[in-house]
Design an enzyme around this catalytic site. Structure first.
Site, PDB file in Angstrom:
ATOM      1  N   CYS A   2       0.910  -1.665  -0.150  1.00  0.00           N
ATOM      2  CA  CYS A   2      -0.030  -0.033   0.062  1.00  0.00           C
ATOM      3  C   CYS A   2       0.757   1.362   0.878  1.00  0.00           C
ATOM      4  CB  CYS A   2      -0.898  -0.116   1.299  1.00  0.00           C
ATOM      5  SG  CYS A   2      -1.994  -1.228   1.879  1.00  0.00           S
ATOM      6  N   GLY A 378      13.939 -12.526  -8.205  1.00  0.00           N
ATOM      7  CA  GLY A 378      15.527 -13.026  -7.680  1.00  0.00           C
ATOM      8  C   GLY A 378      16.735 -12.148  -6.816  1.00  0.00           C
TER       9      GLY A 378
END
EC number: 6.3.5.4
Length: 613
Positions: A2, A378
């Site tokens: 958020c 990653g």
């Protein structure tokens, strides 16, 4: 995931400032497109924009608990991956829950443990709690700084937000960039706490900032400590795998569609394979996405950083793990679109970008958002496991400067200076970098019995984990949240970071290659081609048509004699560069074109007051 914003003022009644609080909150719409909330007490106002991930109906914010002594309210961004365990512990202590959200767990954790809740969280979080009982604001940021968090002290309190734009929407915040702000902007380093805008600061990773009528205080609850590693190689490899299995399982939890980012390198392939394994146990297939450029694979030319194109390895992984895969293929027209550049600079609030690598990441995330709301990445494995080429270069290892800058200079980086020579001279950028480097090195503790080489490699790891990685994490967060996509970074789990940081360099390279521990821990789930692949960074387009498009756009900037960008950049150098054959424009020169366009848009859109003297 958020966007948060807020204002604490001990001399005002903020109920009369609703319009300003709404404006601050509205700037976070991109981070939270699903819902909006504002909570106002007399001296505190909290704003929230929500991207619904867990408990889609019940997790609305700001969240408030009414106590006999007064309300305790929170605006929260991020994910706590261990909220289920914390919820059980708190329930056993008598806490009652109305929702299934991690937000409510964190708020009740504060009621139980105060600011000490920060130490109990595993995740990526940035949140602010107004405790009316003590009339204080408590701001908390995760250990690795995955989630951004800024604040700006005022005469009688503080402004805060997920991004600078939330703070700048308040008239109390002045849009000023001083000399140190420019130094931070023009050097590829990240000074902890510095936010470029004068008067604005970052809540530092692993830190709690408390504000009350007596002022502002900071307390560090986590830092990267040096400890002796006692496990042998076999045990270390097994423990890394055990941690990764647990981390990936936790970070796959969501009530919305999720996916993985796949580049065909060891890091993203490992996350993809482990995700496929976890999801396969419940009968699901992992969804994967990769970025590519038109004609890149067919016309690829190896360079200092990239020996191979990504796509063949991406497809090897897709076939090996059976992912539902999609390549997002971009052409020069899409990459060079001025609207994309504007979106990137606006997302970051400063022109501190990586050119087409930012633009392509933004477009990749925008395409992914049509299918998924959460993505695993990653990112950060190179910093954790020692994957970059320069980690293994003896000359870089000895250099008395940040390693990534030493590597860049070896390959000609820095020879081209896009900056206005007079401005660059007045800023003493070299001195600024040297001071930052010395400060960082002084933070590293030496372990008894550690050899000089082992300690030097510990220092290099520390520099990457506390400076370099924060540049990349900020980039990842801003590009993803600009389109409402939550990107999770399993390799930043603090348990993994602590363990691998304290593993000796000889063990991290026990097979004579980079990232030995990660390769050994995950090779059983990867195709052989990826296990043997040499490190290749995030891709960059090699199409000369992209450079040509940049040249044309910079020509338009040069045609405007009154453009304030020339207070920052070298007009003469640019004039020569735009006349060059696009095929002859090297990476460093192209970066100069990119920066000129970034600076030009930023000056136009943000209208900062530059104070150098």
């Amino acid at each position: 995931m958020c966007g948060i914003a807020g204002w604490v003022s001990f001399e005002r009644d903020l109920a009369a400032e609703r319009a300003t609080v709404d404006a601050m909150t509205e700037t976070m719409t991109c981070r939270g497109p699903d819902a909006e909330g504002v909570w106002i007490d007399r001296h505190a106002a909290l704003g929230h924009r929500r991207l619904s991930i867990i408990d889609l109906e019940g997790g609305r914010q700001p969240m408030v608990v009414e106590t006999p002594e007064g309300p305790v309210a929170m605006t929260y961004s991020g994910e706590a991956y261990n909220f289920t365990e914390l919820r059980r512990e708190l329930a056993a202590r008598g806490h009652k829950f109305r929702t299934d959200s991690d937000t409510e767990v964190v708020l009740h954790g504060y009621l139980e443990w105060g600011a000490g809740v920060a130490e109990r969280l595993n995740g990526m979080v940035a949140f602010a709690i107004w405790d009316s009982r003590s009339q204080q604001l408590v701001m908390v940021r995760d250990r690795m700084g995955i989630k951004p968090f800024y604040y700006y002290e005022t005469a009688d309190g503080v402004l805060f937000g997920s991004e600078p734009k939330a703070i700048l929407a308040n008239p109390l915040a002045k849009r000023v960039i001083d000399a140190d702000g420019l130094r931070e902007l023009f050097t590829f380093s990240k000074t902890p706490g510095v936010a470029v805008w004068q008067g604005m600061r970052e809540v530092q990773p692993g830190t709690v900032v408390t504000v009350d009528r007596n002022g502002l205080r900071t307390a560090v609850y986590w830092k990267l400590d040096s400890r002796k590693h006692t496990d042998d190689t076999e045990t270390s490899v097994a423990h890394v795998r055990e941690l990764l299995d647990d981390i990936v399982a936790r970070q796959l939890v969501a009530d919305v569609p999720r996916c993985v980012l796949l580049s065909g390198g060891l890091d993203s392939s490992a996350i993809t394979a482990l995700s496929a394994q976890q999801l396969g146990r419940v009968g699901e297939k992992v969804r994967s996405f990769a970025v590519d450029f038109t004609g890149q694979t067919e016309n690829f030319k190896p360079d200092e950083f990239r020996a191979t194109p990504d796509t063949p390895f991406v497809h090897d992984v897709q076939k090996h793990v059976g992912s539902v895969h999609q390549d997002i293929v971009l052409d020069p027209t899409a990459l060079s679109d001025p609207d994309v550049r504007r979106a990137v600079v606006t997302a970051r609030d400063i022109p501190f970008g990586l050119g087409d690598m930012d633009g392509s990441l933004y477009l990749l995330f925008k395409a992914i958002r049509e299918h998924s709301t959460v993505a695993l990445s990653g990112e950060s494995a190179d910093e954790v496991f020692g994957g970059y080429k320069w980690f293994h270069d003896p000359e870089v290892q000895k250099a008395d400067i940040f390693p990534w800058l030493a590597a860049s200079r070896q390959m000609g980086g820095g020879a081209v200076n896009v900056l206005n020579p007079e401005l660059a001279g007045s800023l003493d950028l070299g001195g600024y970098l040297q001071d930052g480097y010395a400060s960082a090195v002084a933070e590293v503790e030496k372990v008894p019995g550690e050899t000089e080489h082992e300690h030097r490699m510990r220092v290099i790891s520390y520099l990457h984990l506390t400076r370099f990685v924060r540049i990349l994490l900020d980039r990842k967060d801003r590009m993803s949240m600009a389109v409402g996509l939550e990107v999770r970074v399993p390799f930043c789990d603090h348990r993994l970071v602590e363990y691998v940081y304290n593993t000796p360099w000889g063990m991290k390279t026990f097979d004579g290659r980079e990232k030995s521990l990660l390769r050994a821990a995950t090779q059983d789930v990867l195709p052989r081609s990826v296990v043997e692949r040499v490190k290749s960074p995030y891709p960059s387009t090699q199409d000369p048509n992209y450079a040509a498009a940049l040249q044309q756009q910079v020509k338009e900037v040069l045609a405007d004699n009154d453009n304030p960008v020339f207070d920052l950049v070298n007009r003469a150098w640019l004039t020569d560069l735009v006349a060059a054959d696009p095929a002859s424009v090297d990476t460093q020169s192209r970066n100069g074109l990119e920066k000129t366009l970034d600076y030009s848009y930023w000056l136009q859109a943000y209208r900062p007051e530059i104070k150098v003297g």
